[in-house]
Design a protein around this motif. Structure first.
Motif, PDB file in Angstrom:
ATOM      1  N   MET A   1       0.819  -1.185   0.000  1.00 37.26           N
ATOM      2  CA  MET A   1       0.000   0.000   0.000  1.00 37.26           C
ATOM      3  C   MET A   1       0.864   1.251   0.000  1.00 37.26           C
ATOM      4  O   MET A   1       2.011   1.217   0.369  1.00 37.26           O
ATOM      5  N   ILE A   2       0.245   2.320  -0.356  1.00 40.37           N
ATOM      6  CA  ILE A   2       0.932   3.599  -0.437  1.00 40.37           C
ATOM      7  C   ILE A   2       0.505   4.459   0.760  1.00 40.37           C
ATOM      8  O   ILE A   2      -0.658   4.458   1.149  1.00 40.37           O
ATOM      9  N   SER A   3       1.456   5.158   1.311  1.00 40.58           N
ATOM     10  CA  SER A   3       1.133   5.998   2.473  1.00 40.58           C
ATOM     11  C   SER A   3       0.408   7.259   2.009  1.00 40.58           C
ATOM     12  O   SER A   3       0.456   7.642   0.842  1.00 40.58           O
ATOM     13  N   ASP A   4      -0.245   7.909   2.954  1.00 39.92           N
ATOM     14  CA  ASP A   4      -0.955   9.155   2.648  1.00 39.92           C
ATOM     15  C   ASP A   4       0.002  10.223   2.121  1.00 39.92           C
ATOM     16  O   ASP A   4      -0.323  10.965   1.197  1.00 39.92           O
ATOM     17  N   ASP A   5       1.181  10.295   2.715  1.00 40.71           N
ATOM     18  CA  ASP A   5       2.164  11.296   2.279  1.00 40.71           C
ATOM     19  C   ASP A   5       2.633  11.032   0.842  1.00 40.71           C
ATOM     20  O   ASP A   5       2.775  11.958   0.047  1.00 40.71           O
ATOM     21  N   ASP A   6       2.883   9.753   0.537  1.00 40.46           N
ATOM     22  CA  ASP A   6       3.283   9.405  -0.833  1.00 40.46           C
ATOM     23  C   ASP A   6       2.160   9.719  -1.819  1.00 40.46           C
ATOM     24  O   ASP A   6       2.404  10.220  -2.912  1.00 40.46           O
ATOM     25  N   PHE A   7       0.947   9.420  -1.415  1.00 40.57           N
ATOM     26  CA  PHE A   7      -0.193   9.693  -2.274  1.00 40.57           C
ATOM     27  C   PHE A   7      -0.314  11.188  -2.554  1.00 40.57           C
ATOM     28  O   PHE A   7      -0.486  11.612  -3.689  1.00 40.57           O
ATOM     29  N   ARG A   8      -0.213  11.996  -1.502  1.00 40.50           N
ATOM     30  CA  ARG A   8      -0.280  13.454  -1.674  1.00 40.50           C
ATOM     31  C   ARG A   8       0.842  13.944  -2.580  1.00 40.50           C
ATOM     32  O   ARG A   8       0.631  14.793  -3.446  1.00 40.50           O
ATOM     33  N   SER A   9       2.016  13.397  -2.361  1.00 42.23           N
ATOM     34  CA  SER A   9       3.169  13.801  -3.175  1.00 42.23           C
ATOM     35  C   SER A   9       2.935  13.469  -4.654  1.00 42.23           C
ATOM     36  O   SER A   9       3.180  14.301  -5.536  1.00 42.23           O
ATOM     37  N   ARG A  10       2.459  12.289  -4.913  1.00 47.20           N
ATOM     38  CA  ARG A  10       2.183  11.885  -6.306  1.00 47.20           C
ATOM     39  C   ARG A  10       1.073  12.728  -6.924  1.00 47.20           C
ATOM     40  O   ARG A  10       1.137  13.095  -8.089  1.00 47.20           O
ATOM     41  N   MET A  11       0.058  13.011  -6.142  1.00 48.58           N
ATOM     42  CA  MET A  11      -1.039  13.856  -6.644  1.00 48.58           C
ATOM     43  C   MET A  11      -0.536  15.262  -6.949  1.00 48.58           C
ATOM     44  O   MET A  11      -0.931  15.862  -7.954  1.00 48.58           O
ATOM     45  N   ASP A  12       0.347  15.792  -6.109  1.00 51.92           N
ATOM     46  CA  ASP A  12       0.932  17.115  -6.375  1.00 51.92           C
ATOM     47  C   ASP A  12       1.739  17.096  -7.668  1.00 51.92           C
ATOM     48  O   ASP A  12       1.676  18.026  -8.482  1.00 51.92           O
ATOM     49  N   GLU A  13       2.498  16.026  -7.880  1.00 52.32           N
ATOM     50  CA  GLU A  13       3.274  15.889  -9.122  1.00 52.32           C
ATOM     51  C   GLU A  13       2.350  15.872 -10.326  1.00 52.32           C
ATOM     52  O   GLU A  13       2.618  16.523 -11.351  1.00 52.32           O
ATOM     53  N   GLU A  14       1.271  15.114 -10.235  1.00 55.42           N
ATOM     54  CA  GLU A  14       0.325  15.022 -11.354  1.00 55.42           C
ATOM     55  C   GLU A  14      -0.364  16.356 -11.611  1.00 55.42           C
ATOM     56  O   GLU A  14      -0.588  16.735 -12.759  1.00 55.42           O
ATOM     57  N   ARG A  15      -0.698  17.078 -10.557  1.00 52.90           N
ATOM     58  CA  ARG A  15      -1.306  18.405 -10.742  1.00 52.90           C
ATOM     59  C   ARG A  15      -0.335  19.340 -11.447  1.00 52.90           C
ATOM     60  O   ARG A  15      -0.728  20.104 -12.334  1.00 52.90           O
ATOM     61  N   ASN A  16       0.932  19.266 -11.067  1.00 52.08           N
ATOM     62  CA  ASN A  16       1.943  20.102 -11.720  1.00 52.08           C
ATOM     63  C   ASN A  16       2.084  19.748 -13.195  1.00 52.08           C
ATOM     64  O   ASN A  16       2.188  20.618 -14.058  1.00 52.08           O
ATOM     65  N   ARG A  17       2.087  18.450 -13.490  1.00 54.47           N
ATOM     66  CA  ARG A  17       2.154  18.012 -14.896  1.00 54.47           C
ATOM     67  C   ARG A  17       0.933  18.495 -15.673  1.00 54.47           C
ATOM     68  O   ARG A  17       1.044  18.916 -16.820  1.00 54.47           O
ATOM     69  N   GLU A  18      -0.224  18.405 -15.035  1.00 53.83           N
ATOM     70  CA  GLU A  18      -1.456  18.846 -15.687  1.00 53.83           C
ATOM     71  C   GLU A  18      -1.382  20.336 -16.015  1.00 53.83           C
ATOM     72  O   GLU A  18      -1.759  20.761 -17.109  1.00 53.83           O
ATOM     73  N   VAL A  19      -0.891  21.133 -15.095  1.00 51.91           N
ATOM     74  CA  VAL A  19      -0.741  22.574 -15.329  1.00 51.91           C
ATOM     75  C   VAL A  19       0.223  22.822 -16.488  1.00 51.91           C
ATOM     76  O   VAL A  19      -0.040  23.657 -17.366  1.00 51.91           O
ATOM     77  N   GLU A  20       1.340  22.088 -16.518  1.00 57.44           N
ATOM     78  CA  GLU A  20       2.313  22.239 -17.606  1.00 57.44           C
ATOM     79  C   GLU A  20       1.680  21.918 -18.960  1.00 57.44           C
ATOM     80  O   GLU A  20       1.874  22.648 -19.939  1.00 57.44           O
ATOM     81  N   VAL A  21       0.949  20.811 -19.025  1.00 50.53           N
ATOM     82  CA  VAL A  21       0.320  20.401 -20.284  1.00 50.53           C
ATOM     83  C   VAL A  21      -0.722  21.433 -20.719  1.00 50.53           C
ATOM     84  O   VAL A  21      -0.784  21.812 -21.898  1.00 50.53           O
TER      85      VAL A  21
END
Length: 88
Positions: A1-21
Motif C-alpha cells: 500500500m501507499i502511504s498518505d504522504d506518498d499519495f499526496r506527493s504523487r497527486m501534487d506531481e500530477e497536478r503540476n504536470r497537468e498545469v504544464e500540459v
C-alpha cells in the motif's frame, strides 16, 4: 500500500504536470490557412493529371487523401453517385 504522504506527493506531481500540459496547449497557435490563387491550383491540377499514370497506387491514394476531406454519396435511381466533395 501507499502511504498518505506518498499519495499526496504523487497527486501534487500530477497536478503540476497537468498545469504544464494545459499551458503548452494554450501556447499552441492555430496554423494559418494557406490560400492559393486559381492559377496556382490550375497548374497543380495539370501536373497531377500529367503524372497520374506514373504514380504508384499508394501514392495516388495519399495524394487524393491529402486533397479530399470528405465525399458525400447518395443513390440516384439505384446508382451510387457522388453528390458533393469537401476539400482540405
Amino acid at each position: 500500500m501507499i502511504s498518505d504522504d506518498d499519495f499526496r506527493s504523487r497527486m501534487d506531481e500530477e497536478r503540476n504536470r497537468e498545469v504544464e500540459v494545459k499551458n503548452q496547449i494554450q501556447s499552441f497557435k492555430p496554423q494559418e490557412e494557406v490560400h492559393a490563387d486559381l492559377t496556382d491550383i490550375k497548374y497543380v491540377l495539370i501536373d497531377i493529371k500529367r503524372n497520374w499514370s506514373e504514380l504508384e497506387d499508394t501514392e495516388k491514394k495519399a495524394l487524393v487523401q491529402s486533397i479530399v476531406k470528405q465525399v458525400h454519396v447518395g443513390y440516384i435511381e439505384k446508382v451510387l453517385t457522388a453528390e458533393s466533395v469537401d476539400y482540405h
